[in-house]
Design an enzyme around this catalytic site. Structure first.
Site, short mmCIF file in Angstrom:
data_model
loop_
_atom_site.label_atom_id
_atom_site.label_comp_id
_atom_site.label_asym_id
_atom_site.label_seq_id
_atom_site.Cartn_x
_atom_site.Cartn_y
_atom_site.Cartn_z
N HIS A 1 0.84 -1.21 0.00
CA HIS A 1 0.00 0.00 0.00
C HIS A 1 0.87 1.26 0.00
O HIS A 1 0.70 2.16 -0.81
CB HIS A 1 -0.90 -0.06 1.25
N GLU A 2 1.85 1.29 0.93
CA GLU A 2 2.67 2.50 1.05
C GLU A 2 3.65 2.65 -0.11
O GLU A 2 3.75 3.71 -0.71
CB GLU A 2 3.44 2.50 2.39
N HIS A 52 0.86 4.24 -2.88
CA HIS A 52 1.11 5.69 -2.90
C HIS A 52 2.33 6.06 -3.74
O HIS A 52 2.44 7.18 -4.21
CB HIS A 52 1.28 6.22 -1.47
N GLU A 69 -6.41 6.63 -1.01
CA GLU A 69 -6.29 5.47 -0.12
C GLU A 69 -6.85 4.23 -0.81
O GLU A 69 -6.32 3.13 -0.68
CB GLU A 69 -7.02 5.70 1.21
#
Length: 741
Positions: A464-465, A469, A522
Site C-alpha cells: 500500500h505504502e 502511494h 487510499e
C-alpha cells in the site's frame, strides 16, 4: 419494583442509539513498547530523539486548536486537575462527591480519549465523544478536585466555558464538517464550501499552499473579507529574518478582499522551533542539520516552501537510526481536503523487519510494470525510497497510523522521491484481536484470521505504502507551457482517445480532487496491495511460501471485505457523508468485489446467537485469482487514469457511485450499518513514554497501558512550563472564540 424498572429501561432506549458518542469503560488501552529500541541508541542519538520528541509534543498541541472550539479549554481543565492529583488520588474525591466506580472510570476514559485524540472528536471517524456520566456528576467531581479548591474562580470560569459544548450532541456538533454539516476550526463558522473553493483559487493564484493555513471570513460593510492565517512563531507580517519578501499583505481577488497574515498558534510554533534548534546540535549528519534548519524556518516564518526544502533533505537522509518527520502533514480532517493537521513523530529503526521492506524496494522496478495501466501512466523513473520498519518513540497529533508514505508534496514525490515507513510496534498492538470480538466472519475463518491477520497486514501495508502511494504519474503542463508527457501520443486506455485533460500550473491532486482526494488515493493504494499480493515473488519477500502464502492472500482479501462492511460505522446517513478516508475506501472495494459476482463475495443478514441482527461475510478463495483479480484490475486502471489525467468529473462519478450507501439494491447497506453499529468494537488507544534529560543521559519514562497511565503520561509531558503553556492555549482559544459562532 418491576414497573419503575421497566420504565427506566424505556428511558434508556434513546441513549442506546447514542452509544457511538461514548468511549466504553472497557476500551482497549495499550502501552506502545519501545524500551528495547531506545536502549540500543547511542547517547547522541538519545539526545537527538529527546529534543525532536519535545518539538513534536509541543507542536501536537496545535491539534487542539485545529479540532473544535472547546478542545483546548477541556485539555487545560484536565491538565490542571491531574497535575494536582493523580487518578488514584482523585478517586477519593470522586467517591466523596457521589460518583460510582463505573462513573469515575468513565471520566478517566473520557480524559484519556481527549489526550489520545488531541480533542473531543475521534481522530478515526471524526465523531464527537462525550463523557459517559451525568453532567452534574462531572461538575461535582471538578468542584471536589484540589485544582478547584486552590483556584476556584479560574476553574469555575474554565468549567463554564466548556461544559456546554463538552456534552452537546446537537446534529451539527456530532461530527466534524463544514457549514451546516459539522464543526471545524479550519474555517470560521460562517464559511461554506463556496468560500473554501474561492480561497483555494486565491491561494493557487499566489502559489501559496493551504497546508499550514486556516480561513477566517468577516463582514466588512456588507462585503465579505477573508483572512488567510499562516501558522508561525513570527507575528509580524513584514519580511523578517532574511526573507527577501513576505507573502503577507492585502489583495483583491475576484472582487473580494483577501488578507494573508502570520502568527497562528504563535507560542506553540515558537516552542517547536526552539526544540528543533536544540536537536540540531545532536544531528548525525549534514542532511539532518539542514533539514532541521529548514523546518525551523518553516515554523518560524509560516513558510511551506521552507518545509518542502526540509523535506528534500529528509528524503536524502537515507536509513537514519532515528527517523522523524514534523509539520502540517495530513489533510484528512480539513472538510475541504487541503489543510494539514499538525503531527510529529520520532521513531527508531527496527533492523530485522526493515530488511524485508528493503527487499520489496529492490523488487519495485520489476513489480511496477505489473500494475494494470499503460507504461506512460507510470512515473518516468522509480525513485527508490527508504522503506523502514520503525518502533515509535513519540507520535504527537490526533492518532497513530500503521504506515506512512511522505512527503505529501506532489511535485517532490513525482520527481525527487519519498520515504515509506511501517510502524512495527503500532502494528503489533493495534491488530491483535480476541476471537470473541471478531464480528461478521464464519467460525472456521476466525482462527485463520487471528493467525494470519498480522502477517497479511504487514504485506498489505508494505504494498500500500510503497507501490500504492508510490506509483502512478500525474500529467502536468507547467506555467511555461511545457508538458511532462507527449500529448500527441499518449492514449487514454478507457476512451481509446488521446489524453485530453491534465494538471495545469500549480494545480495539485489535493487542490483538484479536493473533498474526495484523500479517500480516492487510499482506495487506489489498497487496490494495489490486493492486486500485487497475488504475486508469489511478493509473498516470498515476506517469507511466505506454498500453502502459507495462500493463507496470507486469503486473509488479506477477507480482511479487506470485512473492513468494507465495518466501514459503514463511519458513514453519516443524515448528511450522506463519509467521515473516514480509509474506511470509505474499503467500503468502495467491498462494493466492487460484490459487483464482480460469480459468488466471489457473499454478504448476508442473519440473526446472531443473542437474537439480535447480525451479518455474515464470506469469500470464495478459489475465485480470488480469477474473478477477484479481474475486478480489481479493471477498477484500479480506471482510478489511475482519472487521477493521471486530472479528470475530476469522471473520477467523482466513479468514486461517489461506489461510495453510495442506500437501502435499495441487492444489499440494504443502511440496515447493515445499524448492525455494524450494534456490534462495533472501540478503537484502541496508545500510551506513549516520555523522555527526560538527567545529567548527561536521557532516560525513558514508561507508563502502564491504562486510562490512568495515559493521563499520567500527559500530565508529566510538559514539566518545565505547564502553567505558561496552559495560559497560552487559553489565550489563543479566546482570541478566536467569536469566529466560531
Amino acid at each position: 419494583l418491576i414497573l419503575p424498572e421497566a420504565g427506566r429501561l424505556l428511558n434508556l432506549r434513546p441513549k442506546m442509539v447514542d452509544s457511538q458518542y461514548y468511549l466504553p469503560n472497557d476500551i482497549g488501552i495499550s502501552a506502545l513498547d519501545c524500551g528495547e529500541a531506545f536502549r540500543l541508541l547511542s547517547p547522541q542519538e538519545k539526545l537527538y530523539a529527546h529534543y525532536l520528541s519535545r518539538a513534536a509534543w509541543y507542536g501536537g498541541l496545535a491539534v487542539l486548536l485545529q479540532t473544535s472550539p472547546e478542545s483546548a479549554n477541556i485539555f487545560v481543565m484536565l491538565q490542571r486537575i491531574f497535575r494536582k492529583q493523580t487518578p488514584a488520588q482523585l478517586e477519593q474525591a470522586a467517591t466523596a462527591a457521589g460518583l460510582s466506580s463505573a462513573e469515575y472510570q468513565a471520566f478517566l476514559v473520557y480524559a484519556a480519549g481527549l489526550y489520545a485524540n488531541m480533542g473531543n472528536y475521534k481522530s478515526f471517524g471524526d465523531t464527537k465523544f462525550i463523557p459517559n456520566l451525568p453532567k452534574e456528576k462531572l461538575q461535582a467531581l471538578v468542584k471536589a478536585s484540589q485544582a478547584f479548591q486552590d483556584q476556584p474562580a479560574e476553574m469555575e470560569a474554565l468549567w463554564n466555558s466548556c461544559s456546554g459544548p463538552l456534552y452537546s450532541l446537537e446534529d451539527k456538533q456530532k461530527q466534524l464538517g463544514l457549514g451546516d454539516k459539522g464543526i471545524t476550526t479550519y474555517f470560521s463558522g460562517n464559511c461554506c464550501l463556496e468560500d473554501a473553493e474561492l480561497a483555494q483559487k486565491f491561494l493557487d493564484s499566489k502559489k501559496l499552499s493551504a497546508y499550514n493555513t486556516r480561513l477566517f471570513k468577516r463582514d466588512n460593510g456588507g462585503k465579505a473579507c477573508y483572512e488567510v492565517r499562516l501558522a508561525s512563531a513570527v507575528q509580524k507580517d513584514c519580511a523578517v529574518d532574511g526573507e527577501c519578501e513576505s507573502c503577507c499583505g492585502s489583495f483583491r481577488f475576484e472582487d473580494k478582499e483577501f488578507t494573508v497574515k502570520r502568527g497562528d498558534y504563535g507560542p506553540v510554533m515558537e516552542k517547536v522551533s526552539y526544540y528543533l534548534q536544540e536537536a540540531q546540535a545532536y544531528a548525525a549528519n549534514e542532511n539532518q542539520r539542514k533539514m532541521l534548519e529548514e523546518y525551523r524556518r518553516s515554523f518560524t516564518l509560516g513558510s511551506i516552501d521552507a518545509h518542502k526544502e526540509g523535506s528534500r533533505y529528509w528524503i536524502k537522509d537515507k536509513g537514519p537510526i532515528v527517523e522523524s518527520y514534523i509539520g502540517f502533514i495530513e489533510s484528512y480532517r480539513d472538510p475541504f481536503g487541503s489543510r494539514g493537521e499538525f503531527e510529529g513523530f520520532v521513531a527508531v529503526v527496527n533492523k530485522a523487519m526493515s530488511e524485508r521492506f528493503a527487499k520489496l524496494v529492490s523488487s519495485a522496478e520489476v513489480l511496477l510494470p505489473e500494475l494494470p495501466w499503460p507504461r506512460e501512466f507510470e512515473k518516468d523513473t522509480f525513485l527508490k525510497p527508504d522503506f523502514t520498519s520503525l518502533d515509535v518513540l513519540t507520535f504527537a497529533g490526533s492518532g497513530i497510523p500503521a504506515g506512512i508514505n511522505i512527503p505529501n508534496y506532489d511535485d517532490i514525490r513525482q520527481s525527487e522521491g519519498f520515504k515509506n515507513v511501517s510502524l512495527g510496534n503500532v502494528l503489533a498492538v493495534a491488530y491483535a484481536t480476541q476471537k470473541e470480538k471478531l464480528t461478521f466472519l464464519k467460525e472456521e475463518d476466525k482462527d485463520l484470521f487471528i493467525k494470519w491477520k498480522g502477517p497479511s497486514f504487514e504485506v498489505q501495508v508494505g504494498l500500500h505504502e510503497l507501490l500504492g502511494h508510490g506509483s502512478g504519474k500525474l500529467f502536468v503542463q507547467d506555467d511555461s507551457g511545457k508538458f511532462n508527457f507527449d500529448q500527441t501520443k499518449v492514449i487514454n486506455p478507457e476512451t481509446k482517445e488521446p489524453v485530453s485533460s491534465w494538471y495545469r500550473g500549480s494545480e495539485t491532486w489535493d487542490s483538484k480532487f479536493s473533498t474526495i482526494a484523500s479517500s480516492y488515493e487510499e482506495c487506489r493504494a489498497e487496490c494495489v496491495g490486493l492486486y500485487l499480493c497475488l504475486k508469489k515473488e511478493v509473498l516470498s519477500i515476506f517469507g511466505h511460501e506454498g500453502q502459507e502464502a495462500e493463507e496470507v492472500v486469503y486473509i488479506n482479501w477477507l480482511s479487506m471485505v470485512r473492513a468494507g462492511l465495518l466501514g459503514l460505522e463511519f458513514y453519516t446517513p443524515e448528511s450522506k457523508s463519509w467521515r473516514q478516508a480509509h474506511m470509505q475506501a474499503r467500503f468502495v472495494i467491498l462494493r466492487v468485489l460484490l459487483e464482480a459476482g460469480e459468488g466471489l463475495v457473499g454478504l448476508e443478514e442473519v440473526t446472531g446467537q443473542d437474537g439480535k441482527p447480525d451479518a455474515r461475510i464470506t469469500l470464495d478463495r478459489s475465485k480470488i485469482h480469477t474473478v477477484g483479480k479481474n475486478a480489481i484490475q479493471r477498477f484500479l486502471c480506471k482510478l489511475q487514469v482519472f487521477k493521471s489525467t486530472a479528470d475530476v468529473e469522471g473520477g467523482r462519478a466513479l468514486y461517489e457511485g461506489y461510495s453510495t450507501v442506500s437501502d435499495s439494491g441487492a444489499h440494504n447497506f443502511l440496515r447493515l450499518r445499524e448492525t455494524v453499529l450494534l456490534r462495533k468494537e472501540a478503537r484502541k488507544m496508545f500510551v506513549q513514554a516520555n523522555t527526560r534529560v538527567n545529567g548527561d543521559s536521557v532516560e525513558l519514562v514508561e507508563y502502564e497501558g491504562s486510562a490512568a497511565g495515559l493521563i499520567r503520561s500527559f500530565t508529566e509531558r510538559f514539566p518545565d512550563d505547564a502553567e505558561q503553556l496552559e495560559a497560552d492555549l487559553l489565550e489563543l482559544n479566546k482570541r478566536d472564540a467569536p469566529c466560531w459562532c
